[in-house]
Design a protein around this motif. Structure first.
Motif, PDB file in Angstrom:
ATOM      1  N   GLU A  22       0.941  -1.165  -0.081  1.00 47.30           N
ATOM      2  CA  GLU A  22       0.172  -0.178   0.051  1.00 47.30           C
ATOM      3  C   GLU A  22       0.918   1.095  -0.104  1.00 47.30           C
ATOM      4  N   HIS A  23       0.293   2.392  -0.320  1.00 43.91           N
ATOM      5  CA  HIS A  23       1.026   3.790  -0.570  1.00 43.91           C
ATOM      6  C   HIS A  23       2.354   3.572  -1.253  1.00 43.91           C
ATOM      7  N   THR A  24       2.090   2.803  -2.375  1.00 43.18           N
ATOM      8  CA  THR A  24       3.327   2.441  -3.183  1.00 43.18           C
ATOM      9  C   THR A  24       3.052   2.918  -4.848  1.00 43.18           C
ATOM     10  N   ALA A  25       4.118   3.404  -5.500  1.00 42.59           N
ATOM     11  CA  ALA A  25       3.987   3.659  -6.635  1.00 42.59           C
ATOM     12  C   ALA A  25       5.045   2.880  -7.517  1.00 42.59           C
ATOM     13  N   VAL A  26       4.871   2.811  -8.890  1.00 37.62           N
ATOM     14  CA  VAL A  26       5.642   2.015  -9.695  1.00 37.62           C
ATOM     15  C   VAL A  26       5.974   2.989 -10.768  1.00 37.62           C
ATOM     16  N   ALA A  27       7.239   3.426 -10.864  1.00 34.92           N
ATOM     17  CA  ALA A  27       7.880   4.150 -11.833  1.00 34.92           C
ATOM     18  C   ALA A  27       8.188   3.396 -13.087  1.00 34.92           C
ATOM     19  N   VAL A  28       8.062   3.943 -14.115  1.00 35.03           N
ATOM     20  CA  VAL A  28       7.969   3.303 -15.440  1.00 35.03           C
ATOM     21  C   VAL A  28       8.907   3.965 -16.553  1.00 35.03           C
ATOM     22  N   ARG A  29      10.050   3.672 -17.098  1.00 35.63           N
ATOM     23  CA  ARG A  29      10.612   4.530 -18.159  1.00 35.63           C
ATOM     24  C   ARG A  29      11.163   3.347 -19.144  1.00 35.63           C
ATOM     25  N   ASP A  30      11.151   3.937 -20.328  1.00 33.85           N
ATOM     26  CA  ASP A  30      11.536   3.376 -21.696  1.00 33.85           C
ATOM     27  C   ASP A  30      11.113   1.620 -21.591  1.00 33.85           C
ATOM     28  N   GLY A  31       9.764   1.602 -21.292  1.00 32.24           N
ATOM     29  CA  GLY A  31       9.365   0.389 -21.186  1.00 32.24           C
ATOM     30  C   GLY A  31       9.586  -0.676 -20.224  1.00 32.24           C
ATOM     31  N   ARG A  32      10.441  -0.220 -19.032  1.00 33.12           N
ATOM     32  CA  ARG A  32      10.657  -1.205 -17.992  1.00 33.12           C
ATOM     33  C   ARG A  32      10.370  -0.463 -16.659  1.00 33.12           C
ATOM     34  N   ILE A  33      10.288  -1.298 -15.613  1.00 30.10           N
ATOM     35  CA  ILE A  33       9.869  -0.849 -14.419  1.00 30.10           C
ATOM     36  C   ILE A  33      11.053  -0.371 -13.787  1.00 30.10           C
ATOM     37  N   GLN A  34      11.121   0.863 -13.741  1.00 32.81           N
ATOM     38  CA  GLN A  34      12.175   1.690 -12.978  1.00 32.81           C
ATOM     39  C   GLN A  34      12.547   1.521 -11.527  1.00 32.81           C
ATOM     40  N   ALA A  35      11.350   1.502 -10.828  1.00 35.24           N
ATOM     41  CA  ALA A  35      11.461   1.634  -9.380  1.00 35.24           C
ATOM     42  C   ALA A  35       9.966   1.097  -8.721  1.00 35.24           C
ATOM     43  N   VAL A  36       9.832   0.497  -7.562  1.00 37.28           N
ATOM     44  CA  VAL A  36       8.737   0.362  -6.855  1.00 37.28           C
ATOM     45  C   VAL A  36       9.026   0.807  -5.530  1.00 37.28           C
ATOM     46  N   LEU A  37       8.304   1.972  -5.299  1.00 34.40           N
ATOM     47  CA  LEU A  37       8.874   2.925  -4.191  1.00 34.40           C
ATOM     48  C   LEU A  37       7.474   3.405  -3.414  1.00 34.40           C
ATOM     49  N   PRO A  38       7.962   4.070  -2.099  1.00 38.42           N
ATOM     50  CA  PRO A  38       6.617   4.904  -1.447  1.00 38.42           C
ATOM     51  C   PRO A  38       6.125   5.904  -2.180  1.00 38.42           C
ATOM     52  N   THR A  39       4.735   6.079  -2.250  1.00 39.67           N
ATOM     53  CA  THR A  39       4.148   7.090  -3.078  1.00 39.67           C
ATOM     54  C   THR A  39       4.740   8.409  -2.605  1.00 39.67           C
ATOM     55  N   ALA A  40       5.375   8.626  -1.240  1.00 35.23           N
ATOM     56  CA  ALA A  40       5.532  10.002  -0.664  1.00 35.23           C
ATOM     57  C   ALA A  40       6.803  10.375  -1.366  1.00 35.23           C
ATOM     58  N   GLN A  41       7.582   9.222  -1.884  1.00 33.07           N
ATOM     59  CA  GLN A  41       9.046   9.783  -2.303  1.00 33.07           C
ATOM     60  C   GLN A  41       8.905   9.886  -4.096  1.00 33.07           C
ATOM     61  N   ALA A  42       7.858   9.287  -4.415  1.00 31.29           N
ATOM     62  CA  ALA A  42       7.758   9.126  -6.072  1.00 31.29           C
ATOM     63  C   ALA A  42       7.916  10.333  -6.909  1.00 31.29           C
ATOM     64  N   ALA A  43       7.374  11.312  -6.437  1.00 32.76           N
ATOM     65  CA  ALA A  43       7.152  12.851  -7.369  1.00 32.76           C
ATOM     66  C   ALA A  43       8.580  13.382  -7.044  1.00 32.76           C
ATOM     67  N   THR A  44       8.919  13.403  -5.903  1.00 27.17           N
ATOM     68  CA  THR A  44      10.347  13.735  -5.666  1.00 27.17           C
ATOM     69  C   THR A  44      11.524  13.298  -6.481  1.00 27.17           C
ATOM     70  N   ARG A  45      11.375  11.948  -6.420  1.00 30.63           N
ATOM     71  CA  ARG A  45      12.497  11.027  -7.027  1.00 30.63           C
ATOM     72  C   ARG A  45      12.305  11.148  -8.620  1.00 30.63           C
ATOM     73  N   TYR A  46      10.927  11.382  -9.086  1.00 31.76           N
ATOM     74  CA  TYR A  46      10.826  11.074 -10.666  1.00 31.76           C
ATOM     75  C   TYR A  46       9.985  12.500 -10.980  1.00 31.76           C
ATOM     76  N   PRO A  47      10.444  13.692 -11.014  1.00 33.90           N
ATOM     77  CA  PRO A  47       9.551  14.771 -11.404  1.00 33.90           C
ATOM     78  C   PRO A  47       9.466  14.682 -13.110  1.00 33.90           C
ATOM     79  N   GLY A  48       8.592  15.395 -13.469  1.00 32.19           N
ATOM     80  CA  GLY A  48       8.122  15.131 -14.801  1.00 32.19           C
ATOM     81  C   GLY A  48       7.357  13.954 -15.274  1.00 32.19           C
ATOM     82  N   TYR A  49       7.584  12.916 -14.426  1.00 29.21           N
ATOM     83  CA  TYR A  49       6.812  11.705 -14.802  1.00 29.21           C
ATOM     84  C   TYR A  49       5.290  12.047 -14.881  1.00 29.21           C
ATOM     85  N   ARG A  50       4.458  11.348 -15.822  1.00 33.24           N
ATOM     86  CA  ARG A  50       3.169  11.531 -16.157  1.00 33.24           C
ATOM     87  C   ARG A  50       2.387  10.635 -14.738  1.00 33.24           C
TER      88      ARG A  50
END
Length: 441
Positions: A23-51
């Protein structure tokens, strides 16, 4: 190119580790791959500009893997029902195939299957049929991942003249497309009752040389086993063992009528079994001992078989059927719990196809084959355990989004590929053509 995405669901069900729900988890995807599975609270900061895609009432799961299909047979859905396997094959299916199967039949039937599977959360299918080049073309048009079988069978068809011709054509296709990111290949001898010892020896040698799986029907019916004893002096699995086919690359489809020593043999050789519960029920083939197979260390995957013998390409139905039947067969309510059924429909299929380093779980570095399943609404409330809900409650109608290698193929339940625009009219033409087969018979 696929977007850079942050998918933020209510739950992430990664399949690895087994039974995990995040729970409270986001999945970052880039270039067709899973880049990270990380806490939602950190996601926007670590991956700015991602849709960002917010799915507040959804479970995000790995794409479902249909580990045994004859996709083009979707055009034969309901053509001949309610009869045992060999009568169904000999009196209806094989005559229809002789008369109608062509590259266009296979392409249109496979496109129809891809549309059905994508809308139901299936991102990869393992196919065995004639004219695999036409199935390949359809899968690529659909944007779908496919494992294509170089079929081997003793009798001639419109596709090939003899077993060597089948192999030659199938392996040439692998040579041409083997590096494509959405494609992988198997050698697919149809079944022990349609393939000779000589052909099996060639399959065994080529599979070892090329490091590809071998995908075949085996121990599907009691008649198959009886026939093998009469013709070869041994049961089918023992015959395959003597011919060098048992090993981690063997994808044994059905494995319904297996004895305890054969279950141990499959486990000891590291084989995979594809369980097709709905097809086994519809053809009255029997009940596969899935709990015993798992206990013996056999990797179990799930498949639908073809729509002519199911009649749905619905992996949610197969998960539920597999879990419920296993409990009844083992007489143990704890047999094949929900998380094991989900694993069979995802990572189990990836292991069978030799693709588990690429797909089958939500793990950083793997390809972003992902499915969002909506778990709200009165038929789904309340939800205490998302994995239980995915297997026992939800259906393919609850799939909202599907990504394959990070590319959206279904959004809000709607297929995105333009390939579907003229499909309905072509299917109607085939229906009219095959209807004549039923009338003539």
């Amino acid at each position: 190119m696929p977007d850079s995405l942050l998918i933020i669901p209510r739950w992430v069900v990664p399949v690895e580790p087994e039974g995990a729900v995040l729970e409270h988890t986001a999945v970052a995807v880039r270039d067709g791959r899973i880049q990270a599975v990380l806490p939602t609270a950190q996601a926007a900061t670590r991956y700015p500009g991602y849709r960002e895609i917010h799915l507040a009432q959804h479970a995000l799961i790995p794409g479902l893997i249909n580990a045994h299909t004859h996709a083009a047979m979707s055009l034969m859905r309901g053509l001949a029902d309610d009869m045992p396997l060999m009568r169904w094959l000999q009196e209806h299916i094989w005559p229809a195939e002789v008369k109608h199967v062509s590259p266009q039949f296979v392409k249109d039937g496979t496109l129809l299957a891809c549309a059905e599977m994508l809308r139901g959360g299936t991102t990869c299918f393992n196919d065995m049929y004639f004219f695999p080049e036409a199935a390949l073309e359809a899968a690529l048009e659909a944007g779908m991942r496919a494992a294509l079988g170089a079929i081997v069978i003793e009798f001639p068809s419109a596709y090939a003249a003899d077993p060597d011709d089948y192999l030659r054509k199938g392996l040439a296709l692998r040579d041409q497309f083997g590096d494509h990111g959405l494609l992988s290949f198997c050698i697919a001898p149809h079944a022990p009752y349609t393939v000779s010892d000589e052909s099996f020896r060639k399959v065994s040698r080529l599979a070892a040389e090329l490091d590809v799986p071998v995908h075949l029907h085996v121990h599907e019916t009691e008649d198959e086993v009886t026939r093998s004893i009469a013709e070869h002096g041994v049961r089918p699995l023992e015959r395959l063992r003597r011919l060098g086919l048992l090993g981690p690359g063997l994808i044994a489809v059905h494995a319904v009528h297996v004895l305890p020593d054969e279950i141990a043999m499959l486990g000891g050789h590291g084989c995979s079994v594809v369980h097709c519960p709905s097809s086994n029920l519809k053809l009255a083939s029997g009940f596969a001992p899935v709990a015993a197979l798992l206990a013996a260390g056999v990797n179990v995957a799930l498949g639908t078989d073809g729509a002519a013998s199911n009649n749905r390409l619905d992996m949610f139905q197969e998960m539920r059927q597999a879990a419920l039947l296993a409990k009844a067969v083992a007489r143990d309510a704890a047999a094949v719990p929900a998380h094991a059924a989900l694993r069979a429909a995802t990572l189990g299929g990836a292991v069978a196809l030799g693709l588990d380093s690429k797909i089958g779980s939500i793990t950083a570095g793997k390809l972003a084959d992902l499915v969002a399943v909506r778990l709200d609404g009165p038929e789904l409330a309340p939800c205490y355990d998302p994995i239980s809900h995915l297997v026992y409650v939800a259906g393919r109608e609850h799939v909202s989004h599907v990504w394959i290698a990070g590319q959206a193929q279904v959004v809000d339940g709607i297929l995105k590929s333009p390939s579907w625009s003229s499909l309905d009219s072509r299917v109607e033409v085939w229906q009219n053509t095959l209807s004549l087969q039923v009338v003539e018979h």
